[in-house]
Design an enzyme around this catalytic site. Structure first.
Site, PDB file in Angstrom:
ATOM      1  N   ARG A 129       0.838  -1.210   0.000  1.00 20.58           N
ATOM      2  CA  ARG A 129       0.000   0.000   0.000  1.00 20.58           C
ATOM      3  C   ARG A 129       0.875   1.265   0.000  1.00 20.58           C
ATOM      4  O   ARG A 129       0.594   2.237   0.704  1.00 20.58           O
ATOM      5  CB  ARG A 129      -0.942   0.035   1.218  1.00 20.58           C
ATOM      6  CG  ARG A 129      -1.950  -1.103   1.291  1.00 20.58           C
ATOM      7  CD  ARG A 129      -2.973  -1.048   0.156  1.00 20.58           C
ATOM      8  NE  ARG A 129      -4.082  -1.940   0.385  1.00 20.58           N
ATOM      9  CZ  ARG A 129      -4.128  -3.216  -0.017  1.00 20.58           C
ATOM     10  NH1 ARG A 129      -3.112  -3.750  -0.669  1.00 20.58           N
ATOM     11  NH2 ARG A 129      -5.203  -3.952   0.232  1.00 20.58           N
ATOM     12  N   SER A 166     -10.801  -1.081   3.006  1.00 17.42           N
ATOM     13  CA  SER A 166     -10.056  -1.121   4.270  1.00 17.42           C
ATOM     14  C   SER A 166      -9.747   0.305   4.706  1.00 17.42           C
ATOM     15  O   SER A 166      -9.127   1.057   3.961  1.00 17.42           O
ATOM     16  CB  SER A 166      -8.717  -1.835   4.086  1.00 17.42           C
ATOM     17  OG  SER A 166      -8.906  -3.122   3.582  1.00 17.42           O
ATOM     18  N   GLU A 184      -5.456   3.890   6.098  1.00 14.40           N
ATOM     19  CA  GLU A 184      -5.045   3.648   4.714  1.00 14.40           C
ATOM     20  C   GLU A 184      -5.651   4.716   3.809  1.00 14.40           C
ATOM     21  O   GLU A 184      -5.076   5.075   2.785  1.00 14.40           O
ATOM     22  CB  GLU A 184      -5.549   2.255   4.293  1.00 14.40           C
ATOM     23  CG  GLU A 184      -4.881   1.728   3.062  1.00 14.40           C
ATOM     24  CD  GLU A 184      -5.792   0.859   2.234  1.00 14.40           C
ATOM     25  OE1 GLU A 184      -6.530   1.402   1.398  1.00 14.40           O
ATOM     26  OE2 GLU A 184      -5.752  -0.367   2.418  1.00 14.40           O
TER      27      GLU A 184
END
Ligand code: EPU
Length: 337
Positions: free
Chosen positions: A162, A237, A333
């Site tokens: 990520r 997420s 995130e």
């Protein structure tokens, strides 16, 4: 050029947060984009893609530039592989389906990820054992200082979990305008060993899966536990899975012997944030019109009309509680704006 004013961004973010953009324009060509970036009357600009990885907590005073560059093309092909280029404004999942229809393999495990192609490299999207970087050939990005297109090869992007240069050292300096992928034409390398996929293929009674079968398995799994943003506002997420040292994990296991983990290196493990949040008692908790999804604790949801700042406050409460119970910091995130 049509610049609109006081436009609601509700349909432009998958969380469905109703804040306003003071100024808004959707650009469909590179020339238009460059022209807009040159406008002196709007010194502050915010670039918007699919709005799938952001939490809007207030009205945006800047000029919001919606990147709506469309088009998919075949750049190169040999007997084994193809290079396919998609412009930034293409919807990610529709692009994946286009690849599968053409029997181009590689992206099937990333079916149904919300968002657009142009933002996919920024956080190196990934799911079920495959990450964007595994098939990323290059991208074209507009340098905001020179207004010239530059090409970034895979190694230039410094991809990690990520993570990429576009999220870190080059943040706010480039706009990705297209992404090219290297995909297989024959002998597709399937990644079906991720637990849930293997089990789903078995349920579907498929022993020799095609890329279409893998995509269908992923779609079924995602639909069974992740809320559809068209029905319940969310950003996938909300947190990243924290990476901790093996020693810290051993300590954690003294109190929580059942704690799951994935080995990242010889020194570190990743602990599923979903497990931490569920164990801390947040899974399925609702606070009026927002809360934590009942089937996947990593996902925060807007049941309709929630304010971004309330969801942000909930995320902070979760972070604090996780730290207090497990002594582990979890990081958002999504981008908070
Ligand atoms: N878990 C729980 N409770 C939960 C959720 C998860 O205990 O409510 C634990 C379970 O032990 C489970 C483990 O977490 O076995 C892993 O869960 P899952 O396979 O659903 O994956 P994840 O770590 O929760 C990551 C990605 C997802 C991606 C899936 C599948 C991150 C932050 N998230 O989730 O990505 O779809 O793996 O590969 O890495 C996204 O980025 O928006 C996203 C949905």
């Amino acid at each position: 050029m049509l610049i609109q004013h006081n436009i609601s961004l509700k349909s432009h973010n998958t969380f469905g947060i109703d804040v306003k953009a003071k100024h808004f324009i959707s650009v469909t060509t590179l020339d238009q984009l460059i022209e807009v970036l040159k406008l002196k009357d709007y010194p502050n600009k915010l670039i918007l893609g699919g709005g799938s990885n952001m939490l809007l907590t207030k009205d945006i005073q800047a000029l919001v530039i919606h990147i709506n560059l469309k088009g998919v093309s075949l750049i190169k092909a040999n007997d084994k592989n193809v290079i396919v280029k998609a412009n930034a404004g293409e919807n990610w999942h529709e692009f994946v389906l286009w690849c599968i229809e053409n029997n181009y393999g590689g992206l099937e495990n990333m079916s149904l990820i919300p968002g657009n192609v142009g933002t996919s490299p920024i956080q190196n999207i990934g799911a079920y054992g495959v990450e964007l970087k595994d098939h990323f050939e290059s991208c074209e990005a507009l340098n905001l200082e020179t207004l010239k297109i530059e090409v970034f090869k895979n190694k230039d992007c410094n991809f990690g979990y990520r993570h990429s240069v576009f999220k870190n050292e080059l943040k706010g300096k480039y706009i990705i305008t297209s992404v090219s992928f290297k995909l297989s034409k024959t002998k597709h390398q399937l990644h079906t060993n991720y637990g849930a996929i293997a089990a789903q293929l078995e349920t579907m009674a498929i022993s020799e899966p095609t890329i279409k079968d893998v995509s269908q398995a992923v779609i079924t799994i995602r639909q069974s536990k992740l809320p559809d943003p068209k029905e319940i506002g969310n950003s996938g997420s909300f947190f990243k899975n924290p990476v901790i040292s093996i020693e810290a994990f051993e300590k954690l296991k003294l109190n929580f012997p059942e704690a799951p983990s994935y080995l990242v290196s010889q020194k570190e493990v990743k602990v599923p944030a979903g497990w931490l949040i569920e164990t801390a008692g947040f899974k399925g908790k609702t606070f009026g019109n927002y809360g934590v999804h009942k089937k996947q604790a990593l996902v925060l949801v807007n049941y309709g009309g929630a304010k971004g700042e309330d969801i942000l406050a909930l995320s902070k409460l979760i972070q604090k509680t996780i730290y207090r119970i497990f002594n582990i910091e979890i990081e958002a995130e999504v981008n908070i704006l």
